[in-house]
Design an enzyme around this catalytic site. Structure first.
Site, PDB file in Angstrom:
ATOM      1  N   TYR A 199      14.761   6.387 -16.169  1.00  0.00           N
ATOM      2  CA  TYR A 199      13.855   5.630 -15.301  1.00  0.00           C
ATOM      3  C   TYR A 199      14.356   5.664 -13.853  1.00  0.00           C
ATOM      4  O   TYR A 199      13.567   5.884 -12.923  1.00  0.00           O
ATOM      5  CB  TYR A 199      13.765   4.186 -15.797  1.00  0.00           C
ATOM      6  CG  TYR A 199      12.819   3.323 -14.998  1.00  0.00           C
ATOM      7  CD1 TYR A 199      11.449   3.415 -15.183  1.00  0.00           C
ATOM      8  CD2 TYR A 199      13.295   2.413 -14.049  1.00  0.00           C
ATOM      9  CE1 TYR A 199      10.564   2.625 -14.453  1.00  0.00           C
ATOM     10  CE2 TYR A 199      12.436   1.621 -13.320  1.00  0.00           C
ATOM     11  CZ  TYR A 199      11.071   1.722 -13.522  1.00  0.00           C
ATOM     12  OH  TYR A 199      10.204   0.940 -12.785  1.00  0.00           O
ATOM     13  N   GLY A 200      15.656   5.471 -13.668  1.00  0.00           N
ATOM     14  CA  GLY A 200      16.220   5.513 -12.321  1.00  0.00           C
ATOM     15  C   GLY A 200      16.033   6.868 -11.666  1.00  0.00           C
ATOM     16  O   GLY A 200      15.759   6.958 -10.470  1.00  0.00           O
ATOM     17  N   ALA A 201      16.191   7.929 -12.454  1.00  0.00           N
ATOM     18  CA  ALA A 201      15.998   9.271 -11.912  1.00  0.00           C
ATOM     19  C   ALA A 201      14.567   9.464 -11.422  1.00  0.00           C
ATOM     20  O   ALA A 201      14.323  10.059 -10.359  1.00  0.00           O
ATOM     21  CB  ALA A 201      16.335  10.319 -12.967  1.00  0.00           C
ATOM     22  N   ASP A 216     -19.413  -1.430  -4.010  1.00  0.00           N
ATOM     23  CA  ASP A 216     -18.691  -0.644  -3.011  1.00  0.00           C
ATOM     24  C   ASP A 216     -17.369  -1.301  -2.639  1.00  0.00           C
ATOM     25  O   ASP A 216     -16.417  -0.626  -2.261  1.00  0.00           O
ATOM     26  CB  ASP A 216     -19.546  -0.472  -1.749  1.00  0.00           C
ATOM     27  CG  ASP A 216     -18.880   0.449  -0.734  1.00  0.00           C
ATOM     28  OD1 ASP A 216     -18.656   1.631  -1.076  1.00  0.00           O
ATOM     29  OD2 ASP A 216     -18.554  -0.006   0.381  1.00  0.00           O
ATOM     30  N   LYS A 219      12.506   7.142 -10.350  1.00  0.00           N
ATOM     31  CA  LYS A 219      12.261   6.344  -9.155  1.00  0.00           C
ATOM     32  C   LYS A 219      13.092   6.839  -7.971  1.00  0.00           C
ATOM     33  O   LYS A 219      12.660   6.734  -6.811  1.00  0.00           O
ATOM     34  CB  LYS A 219      12.562   4.869  -9.429  1.00  0.00           C
ATOM     35  CG  LYS A 219      11.605   4.239 -10.443  1.00  0.00           C
ATOM     36  CD  LYS A 219      10.151   4.313  -9.968  1.00  0.00           C
ATOM     37  CE  LYS A 219       9.219   3.547 -10.889  1.00  0.00           C
ATOM     38  NZ  LYS A 219       7.815   3.554 -10.413  1.00  0.00           N
TER      39      LYS A 219
END
Length: 273
Positions: free
Chosen positions: A156-158, A58, A160
């Site tokens: 990648y920047g777009a 758990d 993020k």
């Protein structure tokens, strides 16, 4: 939220940042539900962490899911709700480095689906459950590149930047509710996430990097502080501020990055991958 009160669904748990984050959250007293694409990798990680921290099922569990598949996102959200999750950490991500015309359509779709659409879909699916908690948090692991447009990281920047916009808008949308929404923007992190070409680019441009453990420590701090947004590294934090105030003021400062990108691309064309 105090770590001892947190039941965290951690996506991307078998990645470089994910593994360190899982260990750091557990060391702070949280319970963690590990998630990633590979059942074998998740099971192995669960065994290692359980032995290190002497935890039961758990306290530390796992659930495999491909977040690019909407039906698996829904199943993961249902599983996390049954596990009584009250914190969602979006640490899964896909890389993309290179000039835009060097990236194929499949890469673009994968990066945008993994880094932006999947967190949106998973948050939406889990939100009704999170709203019913006394206190809940959604913590998005983004990038400084979501606030600073850097040559070589347009895609990648777009992804993020979109994640940052999503976190900001949702934070305001849920103001006054039990759910806090946060965004952490690390700079380059030393993991296998970075390709050899991306590492060469960072070296040529003098870009600094941090360890995955330091990013994990920042995540634990954000869990406790409930800070809405934080960026890591200097001068990156200063660049984020300047870029937010006067975006075009930094254009000239990145011309060298553009030339380096072109040089690396030309070299790769001559030598092959």
């Amino acid at each position: 939220m105090k770590a001892a009160q947190a039941r965290i669904l951690l996506t991307g748990a078998t990645g470089g940042i994910g593994r360190e984050a899982a260990a750091a959250f557990l060391a702070a007293g949280a319970r963690v539900l590990l998630s990633g694409r590979s059942p074998q990798a998740l099971a192995a990680l669960r065994v290692r962490l359980a032995r290190r921290h002497a935890l039961g099922e758990d306290d530390l569990s796992w659930a495999a899911a491909d977040l690019r598949m909407p039906q698996e996102v829904e199943a993961l959200a249902e599983h996390a709700a049954g596990w009584r999750c009250n914190v969602l950490v979006h640490a899964a991500g896909a890389p993309a480095f290179g000039a835009l015309d060097a990236l194929d359509a499949v890469t673009l779709a994968d990066v945008l689906n993994t880094n932006l659409l999947a967190p949106m879909l998973l948050t939406r699916a889990l939100l009704p459950h999170l709203r019913r908690q006394r206190r809940a948090q959604v913590l998005c692991v983004g990038s400084v590149l979501g606030a600073i447009g850097l040559p070589g990281y347009s895609v990648y920047g777009a992804s993020k930047s979109g994640l940052r916009g999503f976190a900001e808008a949702l934070r305001r949308e849920l103001a006054g509710s039990a759910v806090r929404v946060q965004y952490l923007g690390p700079r380059s992190t030393r993991t296998s996430f970075n390709t050899a070409q991306a590492q060469a680019y960072a070296k040529e441009t003098g870009s600094a990097s941090d360890s995955a453990a330091s990013v994990a420590a920042a995540l634990v701090q954000m869990l406790a502080s409930e800070a809405p947004e934080r960026f890591l590294g200097f001068p990156e934090k200063l660049a984020v501020r300047l870029n937010g105030l006067v975006p075009t003021a930094l254009d000239g400062g990145f011309r060298g990055h553009g030339r380096t990108l072109a040089t690396l691309a030309s070299l790769q064309e001559r030598t092959g991958p």
